[in-house]
Design a protein around this motif. Structure first.
Motif, mmCIF file in Angstrom:
data_model
loop_
_atom_site.group_PDB
_atom_site.id
_atom_site.type_symbol
_atom_site.label_atom_id
_atom_site.label_comp_id
_atom_site.label_asym_id
_atom_site.label_seq_id
_atom_site.Cartn_x
_atom_site.Cartn_y
_atom_site.Cartn_z
ATOM 1 N N LYS A 64 -8.438 -3.614 -3.227
ATOM 2 C CA LYS A 64 -9.248 -2.450 -2.845
ATOM 3 C C LYS A 64 -8.372 -1.387 -2.189
ATOM 4 O O LYS A 64 -8.473 -0.189 -2.528
ATOM 5 C CB LYS A 64 -10.352 -2.907 -1.884
ATOM 6 N N ASN A 65 -7.512 -1.810 -1.253
ATOM 7 C CA ASN A 65 -6.666 -0.853 -0.543
ATOM 8 C C ASN A 65 -5.677 -0.163 -1.469
ATOM 9 O O ASN A 65 -5.453 1.053 -1.375
ATOM 10 C CB ASN A 65 -5.916 -1.555 0.581
ATOM 11 N N GLN A 105 -13.008 7.475 6.866
ATOM 12 C CA GLN A 105 -12.612 6.087 7.126
ATOM 13 C C GLN A 105 -11.976 5.929 8.504
ATOM 14 O O GLN A 105 -12.287 4.990 9.251
ATOM 15 C CB GLN A 105 -11.635 5.625 6.038
ATOM 16 N N GLU A 135 0.819 -1.216 0.000
ATOM 17 C CA GLU A 135 0.000 0.000 0.000
ATOM 18 C C GLU A 135 0.852 1.265 0.000
ATOM 19 O O GLU A 135 0.546 2.229 -0.698
ATOM 20 C CB GLU A 135 -0.898 0.016 1.245
ATOM 21 N N THR A 143 -5.969 0.248 -4.703
ATOM 22 C CA THR A 143 -6.699 1.149 -5.599
ATOM 23 C C THR A 143 -6.918 2.503 -4.931
ATOM 24 O O THR A 143 -6.749 3.567 -5.552
ATOM 25 C CB THR A 143 -8.049 0.531 -5.995
ATOM 26 N N TYR A 144 -7.264 2.471 -3.647
ATOM 27 C CA TYR A 144 -7.500 3.706 -2.898
ATOM 28 C C TYR A 144 -6.214 4.524 -2.768
ATOM 29 O O TYR A 144 -6.164 5.700 -3.155
ATOM 30 C CB TYR A 144 -8.061 3.357 -1.525
ATOM 31 N N TYR A 145 -5.169 3.923 -2.234
ATOM 32 C CA TYR A 145 -3.924 4.661 -1.982
ATOM 33 C C TYR A 145 -3.221 5.057 -3.281
ATOM 34 O O TYR A 145 -2.786 6.199 -3.447
ATOM 35 C CB TYR A 145 -2.983 3.821 -1.115
#
Length: 344
Positions: free
Chosen positions: A199-200, A313, A130, A202-204
């Motif tokens: 998912k993580n 979050q 991440e 993609t966010y970061y």
């Protein structure tokens, strides 16, 4: 008149009768009754189908859920312990690995329920992935590779000092996170579902590319109030980064190596930890503060949106941890709120 006298000699089973040594009655030794050991029988059913998956015979009463997972794994090799969720009820919460069988509300014939958590991946691997992504992605935009802004601006440098300062701060933040993952953090859970890493990341990674694109863009304009705004924002950013690191060290010292024991965190001699007097998760408070400083420094809308989403979050995480503290510790300080003093 003669008197018949008998005296017990020190030697076992011997009598002295009128001066003669005669054998006495053998002594009967009392046998100590052995207390029968009580074992548990554990039946594990599928939480969805209620199908019987395995039956464990002669389980020690002091066996932990972690040990039961190991026994279950021997019968079902595809479900390693980290992949198992063992519950008392099909729709209930997962039992912790350290919980002891005889302390659970079950009889000597216990029925437990299994749910497959899916493929797992270690938290250290997740965090390193991440955090390494945003660090490298940001630098691609900072050095203005040809495919980003076109050949005209390839490998050119911004004339604004705030752009270079922003790159230093962003890189410092993620290098700090990587080092904390390797040397500071102690995880209560060793793994997480493998699917979550996509998912993580993609966010970061996505947010890192978005905000880096705008901050390093050739048409980027510096903050409205110039160097004064940048210096104030830098002070906020650095203050919160030091605070965040201090809280992580304090939390690390609460948990001995290899232990999953939980204790109430309290302020230490370090002034940055005094925020524990008011909130349960000051590491999140400082983290949000760092990104607020970075937002003010760059005066960039994508950074502000990243800060807002991150705050939402972290507020959710902080609320969950706060409720967990209240549930586990009756003497938990009542003044504390999850993330924002006196408010949230």
């Amino acid at each position: 008149m003669t008197m018949n006298m008998s005296v017990m000699l020190p030697e076992p089973n011997m009598l002295l009768v009128n001066g003669l040594i005669l054998p006495g009655r053998p002594l009967k030794l009392q046998k100590k009754s052995k207390k029968a050991s009580v074992f548990f029988e554990v039946e594990i059913l599928d939480a969805r189908t209620k199908q019987k998956l395995t039956f464990l015979d002669k389980v020690e009463p002091n066996a932990t859920i972690g040990e039961i997972k190991v026994m279950f794994h021997k019968n079902h090799a595809q479900w390693y312990p980290a992949r198992q969720s063992i519950r008392l009820d099909p729709k209930g919460k997962s039992l912790r690995d350290e919980e002891i069988l005889q302390n659970l509300p079950v009889g000597t014939t216990a029925t437990l329920y299994f749910r497959d958590l899916g493929a797992q991946i270690g938290w250290v691997t997740v965090f390193l992935t991440e955090y390494a992504g945003p660090l490298l992605i940001y630098l691609l935009f900072y050095f203005r590779l040809p495919f980003i802004y076109g050949p005209k601006y390839a490998f050119t440098s911004s004339p604004h000092s705030v752009v270079h300062l922003a790159c230093i701060c962003h890189s410092f933040h993620y290098i700090k996170r990587l080092l904390e993952t390797l040397f500071i953090h102690r995880f209560s859970h060793g793994t997480m579902p493998f699917r979550n890493i996509f998912k993580n990341c993609t966010y970061y990674w996505g947010f890192a590319a978005w905000l880096a694109y705008h901050i390093n863009h050739p048409l980027y304009t510096p903050p409205a109030y110039g160097d004064k705004q940048v210096k104030i924002a830098l002070a906020i950013f650095l203050f919160c980064q030091i605070g965040n690191f201090s809280i992580h060290v304090a939390l690390r010292n609460l948990r001995p190596p290899g232990s999953k024991a939980r204790r109430i965190p309290f302020p230490t001699k370090n002034p940055f930890t005094w925020l524990f007097l008011l909130v349960s998760c000051p590491n999140y408070t400082y983290e949000v503060g760092s990104w607020i400083g970075f937002t003010v420094m760059t005066q960039c809308l994508p950074v502000a949106l990243f800060t807002l989403v991150g705050f939402i979050q972290m507020a959710i995480w902080a609320n969950g941890k706060h409720r967990s503290y209240l549930k586990d510790f009756r003497d938990y300080p009542p003044l504390r709120t999850p993330i924002i003093p006196f408010f949230l």
